[in-house]
Design a protein around this motif. Structure first.
Motif, PDB file in Angstrom:
ATOM      1  N   MET A   1       0.629  -1.229   0.170  1.00  0.00           N
ATOM      2  CA  MET A   1      -0.313   0.160   0.194  1.00  0.00           C
ATOM      3  C   MET A   1       0.626   0.848   0.046  1.00  0.00           C
ATOM      4  O   MET A   1       1.690   1.144   0.921  1.00  0.00           O
ATOM      5  CB  MET A   1      -0.804  -0.140   1.198  1.00  0.00           C
ATOM      6  N   HIS A   2       0.588   2.339  -1.206  1.00  0.00           N
ATOM      7  CA  HIS A   2       1.317   3.706  -1.392  1.00  0.00           C
ATOM      8  C   HIS A   2       0.451   4.540   0.006  1.00  0.00           C
ATOM      9  O   HIS A   2      -0.619   4.832  -0.439  1.00  0.00           O
ATOM     10  CB  HIS A   2       1.067   3.694  -2.108  1.00  0.00           C
ATOM     11  N   ILE A   3       1.314   5.373   1.001  1.00  0.00           N
ATOM     12  CA  ILE A   3       0.307   6.071   1.527  1.00  0.00           C
ATOM     13  C   ILE A   3       0.953   7.272   1.794  1.00  0.00           C
ATOM     14  O   ILE A   3       2.137   7.384   1.916  1.00  0.00           O
ATOM     15  CB  ILE A   3       0.319   5.195   3.109  1.00  0.00           C
ATOM     16  N   ILE A   4       0.199   8.896   1.296  1.00  0.00           N
ATOM     17  CA  ILE A   4       0.722   9.943   1.700  1.00  0.00           C
ATOM     18  C   ILE A   4       0.286  10.678   2.710  1.00  0.00           C
ATOM     19  O   ILE A   4      -0.944  10.657   2.595  1.00  0.00           O
ATOM     20  CB  ILE A   4       0.366  10.657   0.356  1.00  0.00           C
ATOM     21  N   LEU A   5       0.778  11.474   3.398  1.00  0.00           N
ATOM     22  CA  LEU A   5       0.713  12.352   4.728  1.00  0.00           C
ATOM     23  C   LEU A   5       0.701  13.289   4.299  1.00  0.00           C
ATOM     24  O   LEU A   5       2.028  14.098   4.205  1.00  0.00           O
ATOM     25  CB  LEU A   5       1.390  11.907   6.236  1.00  0.00           C
ATOM     26  N   TRP A   6      -0.111  14.192   4.605  1.00  0.00           N
ATOM     27  CA  TRP A   6       0.187  15.722   4.754  1.00  0.00           C
ATOM     28  C   TRP A   6      -0.913  15.943   6.105  1.00  0.00           C
ATOM     29  O   TRP A   6      -1.578  15.484   6.788  1.00  0.00           O
ATOM     30  CB  TRP A   6      -0.587  16.222   3.275  1.00  0.00           C
ATOM     31  N   GLU A   7       0.073  17.663   6.368  1.00  0.00           N
ATOM     32  CA  GLU A   7      -0.551  18.351   7.632  1.00  0.00           C
ATOM     33  C   GLU A   7      -0.840  19.620   7.102  1.00  0.00           C
ATOM     34  O   GLU A   7       0.195  20.210   6.498  1.00  0.00           O
ATOM     35  CB  GLU A   7       0.881  18.376   8.337  1.00  0.00           C
ATOM     36  N   PHE A   8      -1.760  20.491   7.661  1.00  0.00           N
ATOM     37  CA  PHE A   8      -2.496  20.949   7.580  1.00  0.00           C
ATOM     38  C   PHE A   8      -2.678  22.512   8.419  1.00  0.00           C
ATOM     39  O   PHE A   8      -2.901  21.810   9.681  1.00  0.00           O
ATOM     40  CB  PHE A   8      -3.818  21.019   6.852  1.00  0.00           C
ATOM     41  N   VAL A   9      -2.452  23.304   8.017  1.00  0.00           N
ATOM     42  CA  VAL A   9      -3.044  24.112  10.395  1.00  0.00           C
ATOM     43  C   VAL A   9      -4.309  24.955   8.748  1.00  0.00           C
ATOM     44  O   VAL A   9      -3.958  25.915   7.605  1.00  0.00           O
ATOM     45  CB  VAL A   9      -1.559  25.526  10.232  1.00  0.00           C
ATOM     46  N   VAL A  10      -5.093  25.185   9.551  1.00  0.00           N
ATOM     47  CA  VAL A  10      -6.444  25.711   9.473  1.00  0.00           C
ATOM     48  C   VAL A  10      -7.269  26.575  10.480  1.00  0.00           C
ATOM     49  O   VAL A  10      -7.247  26.168  11.676  1.00  0.00           O
ATOM     50  CB  VAL A  10      -7.941  24.662   8.564  1.00  0.00           C
ATOM     51  N   PRO A  11      -7.243  27.930   9.672  1.00  0.00           N
ATOM     52  CA  PRO A  11      -7.573  28.593  10.817  1.00  0.00           C
ATOM     53  C   PRO A  11      -8.713  28.697  11.140  1.00  0.00           C
ATOM     54  O   PRO A  11     -10.173  27.707  10.129  1.00  0.00           O
ATOM     55  CB  PRO A  11      -7.968  30.217  10.049  1.00  0.00           C
ATOM     56  N   ALA A  12      -9.890  28.583  12.090  1.00  0.00           N
ATOM     57  CA  ALA A  12     -10.826  28.078  12.814  1.00  0.00           C
ATOM     58  C   ALA A  12     -11.930  28.657  11.814  1.00  0.00           C
ATOM     59  O   ALA A  12     -12.907  27.869  11.392  1.00  0.00           O
ATOM     60  CB  ALA A  12     -11.612  28.917  14.063  1.00  0.00           C
ATOM     61  N   ASP A  13     -12.297  30.199  11.376  1.00  0.00           N
ATOM     62  CA  ASP A  13     -13.313  30.441  10.401  1.00  0.00           C
ATOM     63  C   ASP A  13     -12.527  29.409   9.046  1.00  0.00           C
ATOM     64  O   ASP A  13     -14.081  29.294   8.003  1.00  0.00           O
ATOM     65  CB  ASP A  13     -13.364  32.097   9.884  1.00  0.00           C
ATOM     66  N   ALA A  14     -12.175  28.253   8.800  1.00  0.00           N
ATOM     67  CA  ALA A  14     -12.203  27.963   7.683  1.00  0.00           C
ATOM     68  C   ALA A  14     -12.063  26.113   7.473  1.00  0.00           C
ATOM     69  O   ALA A  14     -12.336  25.432   6.999  1.00  0.00           O
ATOM     70  CB  ALA A  14     -10.622  28.271   6.742  1.00  0.00           C
TER      71      ALA A  14
END
Length: 102
Positions: A1-14
């Motif tokens: 299995m090929h797995i791609i991980l991403w991290e995001f920082v998201v403001p409260a209003d979005a």
């Protein structure tokens, strides 16, 4: 299995819009589903940092993901542009392969 991980920082209003776009039935998953070998997306939310999310995209093989990129590159770029600014930070953590039991 090929797995791609991403991290995001998201403001409260979005956050609501982000979850709609990046969740397991969201805009990205709908695009990925058009390709052979896509296994699913999982969206994780930090318990200690409410602005932090992780996505886990699963593909059968790296070749399946590469084929997706070739066949749906234009649609990928268009969606990426459409969702530009929904997060304040986006970082590819890495690409991983599942380990077979010993």
């Amino acid at each position: 299995m090929h797995i791609i991980l991403w991290e995001f920082v998201v403001p409260a209003d979005a956050r609501e819009r982000f979850q709609q776009a990046y969740g397991p039935d969201g805009d990205w998953a709908q695009l990925f589903r058009r390709a052979k070998g896509y296994l699913g997306t999982e969206l994780l939310h930090s318990d200690t940092a409410p602005e932090v999310f992780l996505t886990i995209d699963r593909w059968e093989t790296a070749s399946h993901f590469e084929s997706f990129q070739r066949n749906f590159g234009r649609e990928y770029r268009e969606l990426d542009q459409k969702l530009e600014g929904i997060s304040t930070s986006e970082r590819k953590i890495g690409v991983f392969s599942a380990v077979d039991p010993i």
